[in-house]
Design an enzyme around this catalytic site. Structure first.
Site, PDB file in Angstrom:
ATOM      1  N   HIS A 138       0.858  -1.187   0.000  1.00 35.84           N
ATOM      2  CA  HIS A 138       0.000   0.000   0.000  1.00 35.84           C
ATOM      3  C   HIS A 138       0.894   1.236   0.000  1.00 35.84           C
ATOM      4  CE1 HIS A 138      -4.089   1.751   1.448  1.00 35.84           C
ATOM      5  NE2 HIS A 138      -3.392   2.684   0.817  1.00 35.84           N
ATOM      6  N   HIS A 140       1.954   4.803  -1.688  1.00 37.43           N
ATOM      7  CA  HIS A 140       1.726   5.964  -2.539  1.00 37.43           C
ATOM      8  C   HIS A 140       3.102   6.430  -3.020  1.00 37.43           C
ATOM      9  CE1 HIS A 140      -2.554   6.899  -1.229  1.00 37.43           C
ATOM     10  NE2 HIS A 140      -2.172   5.965  -0.357  1.00 37.43           N
ATOM     11  N   HIS A 223     -10.610   3.568  -5.890  1.00 38.08           N
ATOM     12  CA  HIS A 223     -10.502   4.459  -4.732  1.00 38.08           C
ATOM     13  C   HIS A 223     -11.667   5.430  -4.717  1.00 38.08           C
ATOM     14  CE1 HIS A 223      -8.963   7.420  -1.904  1.00 38.08           C
ATOM     15  NE2 HIS A 223      -7.948   6.616  -1.608  1.00 38.08           N
ATOM     16  N   HIS A 250     -10.230   0.809  -2.012  1.00 34.69           N
ATOM     17  CA  HIS A 250     -10.472   1.769  -0.933  1.00 34.69           C
ATOM     18  C   HIS A 250     -11.941   2.147  -1.089  1.00 34.69           C
ATOM     19  CE1 HIS A 250      -9.365   5.625   1.388  1.00 34.69           C
ATOM     20  NE2 HIS A 250     -10.642   5.743   1.069  1.00 34.69           N
ATOM     21  N   HIS A 276      -6.945  -1.050   4.097  1.00 33.61           N
ATOM     22  CA  HIS A 276      -7.272  -0.596   5.464  1.00 33.61           C
ATOM     23  C   HIS A 276      -8.688  -0.998   5.887  1.00 33.61           C
ATOM     24  CE1 HIS A 276      -8.314   2.758   2.878  1.00 33.61           C
ATOM     25  NE2 HIS A 276      -7.078   3.164   2.822  1.00 33.61           N
ATOM     26  N   HIS A 324      -6.553  13.836   2.064  1.00 27.66           N
ATOM     27  CA  HIS A 324      -7.654  13.779   1.103  1.00 27.66           C
ATOM     28  C   HIS A 324      -8.126  15.161   0.655  1.00 27.66           C
ATOM     29  CE1 HIS A 324      -7.968   9.456   1.043  1.00 27.66           C
ATOM     30  NE2 HIS A 324      -7.709   9.494   2.341  1.00 27.66           N
ATOM     31  N   ASP A 364       0.558   2.578   3.712  1.00 26.16           N
ATOM     32  CA  ASP A 364      -0.189   3.763   3.269  1.00 26.16           C
ATOM     33  C   ASP A 364       0.730   4.978   3.299  1.00 26.16           C
ATOM     34  OD1 ASP A 364      -2.293   5.163   2.252  1.00 26.16           O
ATOM     35  OD2 ASP A 364      -3.593   4.984   3.989  1.00 26.16           O
TER      36      ASP A 364
END
EC number: 3.5.1.5
Length: 571
Positions: A138, A140, A223, A250, A276, A324, A364
């Site tokens: 996971h 990014h 996502h 997600h 998650h 986010h 993450d």
């Protein structure tokens, strides 16, 4: 006549043997040796006055052409893996593990599996622990420096998506479209770890998804920030089934397009990797956690909520807002963040990991998680759960092997199986790439001593280059020769889809790294998750958010003190 020595004398010379236990860092966990491959009295050790010398444990006549002659032997290591806690020598040749057993000279020694010759180098692992390189699924891809940070924690493989510091990359693990996928495959040539990239999974036109798989994506990420609708998810799964790739989900935190039941109806009985699963990182409010009970869901959770501490809830609200792209001046954005941070489901997460209901742990990275703390936080959870729940079935005083095997599987073999790369990495087994992490037991789970990548030392704690000995201060992580010149590409793998591999993506992009296809994904089920395949009935009270397993409420207390923390980071 035979020579006898005490257990303490033997351990000081050759490391622990059968029945001995090793404490992992400053945790309450003990690994007990189940088997020792050594022939007592014929152990191969390197150094002045030791046995690995010409005509002794080193064979004087064999050449490298002999298939059993190693390029590198890691001697007398305690191997901790998902299926074993053993003492053995590890034989490495051409960058791959070819044997686990007893190393030496078969002309004068018994039961030799690995021949030490004049072409063999030695890493002395007496008293040390060896594990497989970790796999973080996971990631990014926001900052290339993540690779070095992860490597220095014991992670050797990254799977996820991103293109740098774009808003899409900060929020979603997506490398969108063929052009970005190709550029990231080219960028991976300069990274010291294995990588695989996931494309964007939102499209009702399957061609837009297929072109990403053809470009080299090893799967698709659906996502909510791009719209995790049942329709988008179903279309992505259709393409995944056709091309044997994984879908990472997600899910829809706000339940805009449906509830958890609607998502599962769209999934049907098809396999996917649920990111998650605890819900704090995102996903259906408040009951995404129930998805872990389904046999086709491969559940993971991420390290910012692991383990549950008295700081966890407060920390997460700010992280959600930033990651986010939320606005604190908009009440709806505040409500969005609040809906995800539920202490009851976070408190249950540790227990579900301990029960083997959650199968994997990932980072993450820079999107609410810490790329260099996957391994540390995994063992902190194991410590906390032993503290609160006692030993697992089959474990006893100074033997936590069942719990240890469960937890190490969460960041090694299970992520590898989930994403179709277990043929290449994920465990210490013959035939796999020699991605190996060496630990001093005192520093286990926090700071590796060195990392072997593709059979060559890639990173190691080492002293001042002008020092008279290799331990001259300052001792710190330093790049080794595995990260220089052509070794940067010859010791690491880039994973791509089978169709991209068969169509020659490596030639089309002039990739120098080992390019390998992902495989055997679509037939997976949770039963394939090693030591983490439990599927009990899960329920979440919609008013209190309390979590129930087979009708019994589960929770954990917020930790105020943890092992593997400040005492390891004073310098």
């Amino acid at each position: 006549m035979s020579f006898k020595m005490t257990q303490n004398q033997y351990t000081s010379l050759y490391g622990p043997t059968v029945g001995d236990s090793i404490r992992l860092g400053d945790t309450n966990l003990f690994a007990q040796i189940e088997k020792d491959y050594a022939v007592y009295g014929e152990e191969a050790t390197f150094g002045g006055g030791k046995s690995i010398r010409d005509g002794m444990a080193q064979n004087p006549r064999v050449t490298r052409d002999d298939v059993n002659v190693a390029d590198l032997v890691i001697s007398n290591a305690v191997i901790i893996d998902y299926d074993k806690v053993v003492k053995a020598d590890i034989g490495i040749k051409n960058g791959y593990i070819f044997a686990i057993g007893n190393a030496g000279n078969p002309d004068i020694m018994d039961n030799v599996d690995i021949i030490i010759g004049s072409t063999t180098d030695i890493i002395a692992a007496e008293g040390k622990i060896v594990t497989a390189g970790g796999i973080d699924t996971h990631v990014h891809f926001i900052n290339p420096e993540q690779a070095e940070v992860a490597l220095e924690s014991g992670i050797t493989t990254h799977i996820g998506g991103g293109t740098g510091a774009s808003e899409g990359s900060k929020a979603t693990t997506v490398t969108p479209g063929p052009w970005h996928i190709h550029r990231m495959l080219e960028a991976a040539e300069g990274l010291p770890i294995n990588v695989g990239f996931t494309g964007k999974g939102q499209a009702t036109n399957p061609t837009a998804l297929i072109e990403q798989i053809n470009a080299g994506a090893i799967g698709l990420k659906v996502h909510e920030d791009w719209g995790a609708t049942p329709s988008a998810l179903s279309h992505a799964l259709d393409v995944a089934d056709e091309f044997d790739v994984q879908i990472a989900l997600h899910a829809d935190t706000l339940n805009e397009a449906g509830f958890m039941e609607d998502t599962m109806a769209a999934v049907k009985d098809r396999v996917l990797h649920m990111y998650h699963t605890e819900g704090a990182g995102g996903g259906h409010t408040p009951d995404l956690i129930k998805s872990a009970a389904f046999s086709n869901i491969l559940p993971s959770s991420t390290n910012p909520t692991l383990p549950y501490t008295h700081n966890t809830v407060d920390e997460h609200l700010d992280m959600v807002m930033i990651t986010h792209h939320l606005n604190a001046a908009i009440p709806e954005d505040i409500a969005f963040a609040d809906s995800r941070i539920r202490k009851e489901t976070i408190a249950a997460e540790d227990v579900l990991q301990d029960m083997g209901v959650f199968s994997m742990i990932s980072s993450d990275s820079q999107a609410m998680g810490r790329v260099g703390e996957v391994i540390t936080r995994t063992w902190q959870v194991a410590h906390r759960m032993k503290e609160q729940r006692g030993p697992l079935d089959g474990d006893f005083e100074h033997n936590d092997n069942n719990r240890i095997k469960r937890y190490i599987a969460k960041y090694t073999i299970n992520p590898a199986i989930t994403h179709g790369i277990s043929e290449y990495v994920g465990s210490i087994e013959p035939g796999k790439l020699a991605d190996i992490v060496l630990w001093d037991p005192i520093f286990f789970g926090v700071k590796p001593e060195l990392v072997v990548k593709g059979g060559l030392i890639n990173s190691a704690v080492n002293g001042d280059a002008n020092g008279s000995i290799p331990t001259s201060e300052p001792m710190k992580y330093r790049k080794m020769y595995g990260q220089y010149g052509g070794n940067l590409t010859s010791t690491s793998m880039t994973f791509v889809s089978k169709t991209a591999y068969e169509n020659g993506i490596n030639r089309a992009l002039n990739l120098k790294r080992m390019v390998r296809p992902v495989k055997n994904i679509r037939q997976l089920s949770k039963a394939d998750m090693k030591n983490n395949s439990a599927t009990p009935k899960l329920d979440v009270d919609p008013q209190t958010y309390e979590v129930y397993v087979d009708g019994e409420k589960i929770t954990s207390n917020a930790a105020t003190e943890l092992p593997l923390t400040q005492r390891y980071f004073l310098f």
